[in-house]
Design a protein around this motif. Sequence first.
Motif, PDB file in Angstrom:
ATOM      1  N   ARG A  20       0.698  -1.227  -0.055  1.00  0.00           N
ATOM      2  CA  ARG A  20      -0.005  -0.156   0.026  1.00  0.00           C
ATOM      3  C   ARG A  20       1.097   1.475  -0.006  1.00  0.00           C
ATOM      4  N   HIS A  21       0.420   2.259  -0.222  1.00  0.00           N
ATOM      5  CA  HIS A  21       1.029   3.547  -0.451  1.00  0.00           C
ATOM      6  C   HIS A  21       0.831   4.131   1.232  1.00  0.00           C
ATOM      7  N   TRP A  22       1.906   4.688   1.269  1.00  0.00           N
ATOM      8  CA  TRP A  22       2.053   5.192   2.976  1.00  0.00           C
ATOM      9  C   TRP A  22       1.005   5.700   3.324  1.00  0.00           C
ATOM     10  N   THR A  23       0.305   6.485   2.569  1.00  0.00           N
ATOM     11  CA  THR A  23      -1.018   7.307   3.099  1.00  0.00           C
ATOM     12  C   THR A  23      -2.311   6.376   3.085  1.00  0.00           C
TER      13      THR A  23
END
Length: 420
Positions: A20-23
Amino acid sequence: MARFEVNGKSVEGVDLLRRRHWTARLDFWPFLALYALWLLLAVPALDFTDALVILGVLSASHILAFLFTAWSVDFRAFVGHSKVKDIHAANACKVIPAKFLGSKEIVPLHIQKTVASSSTSGETEEIYFDFRKQRFFYSAEKDNFFKLRYPTKDLFGHYIKGTGYGTEAKINTAMDKWGRNIFEYPQPTFQKLMKEQCMEPFFVFQVFCVGLWCLDEYWYYSLFTLFMLFLFESTMAKNRLKTLTELRRVKVDNQIVLTYRCGKWVKISGTELLPGDIVSIGRSPSGEDRSVPADMLLLAGSAIVNEAILTGESTPQWKVSVAGRGPDEMLSIKRDKNHILFGGTKILQHTPDKSVNLRAPDGGCVAFVLRTGFETSQGKLMRTILFSTERVTANSKESGLFILFLLFFAIIASGYVLMK
């Protein structure tokens, strides 16, 4: 398919994941929303003390979520990855080892496109992952992962007729496939080992208890206990670092080996040997001890070797060639040990066979390289030692229940102290 049932000796199954993207991580945006709600709703409506208590609970929950990503591989996969069914959409995988062979790991999934040979057109695609110094390739035909194959289960006729690599292109292809004949693994730093020690569940619990004692009148005792905890953990990290440093000293003997390549005998380093090479092996003319750089099948000649480094037995073993075996018989590593020179063993004496067509100019025994690197018998022993020195985590259900039991009484004690 999201789960591949490998059912191998070292790997039981593989789950496809996508980072996943960190956000979008589940340990980021949910807590960000909770902090925003605390700021918008709790701060204006409550007094400062109550709002601070709620903030402390949120912060403790956030810290626990972060710690659980280090304690549990399944939780880390749930928080930072999403499961996918298409292998081309995955960029990582959760490897489930076979029973009693350690804990799960999340490793990168590599998708590499290579230019096809001259006989075929277009590009070929290789999908693989590395797990504990072993490489597993994806087979589109069987829709599963398989460990990189070495030439250890062929007919004796195949080995007897072997002439090594005939062209530089074949040598480069084999080097890309199997890699160099070395024991290569990173040396961790003291800071990394200390961080792992300090993130252990029981250490975190002890630090939490120290924080509770500081709320009472035992702050001097608490600080001394905290100092002793860090001193003990630093000693453990130093001992682990010393063990791993000693382990790195074991390596493939960087000797010059006479190898039959491109139709002639050439001298190469033992670290450049490849499975399928035809080599000349024997005792050094100067009388120095020489270790066998890889697992080899003896094609011509005989040798007496010392296998104490592998078996612990001081009795020398006599190795004979495969000249008396039928060409239609299949090689078995366990059954045909008397024909195999194992990597790391020392040759005490050798007798060349001058009746064969392919004779070594230095008077050594002719052998066929079977396995190199961490796949040799010495390499398997190294892998066992290397990964047995990894930190022991408290990921079991019993350890988790015990920590929760202690945490329950710790919260009751902290509530009593605060109320008092």
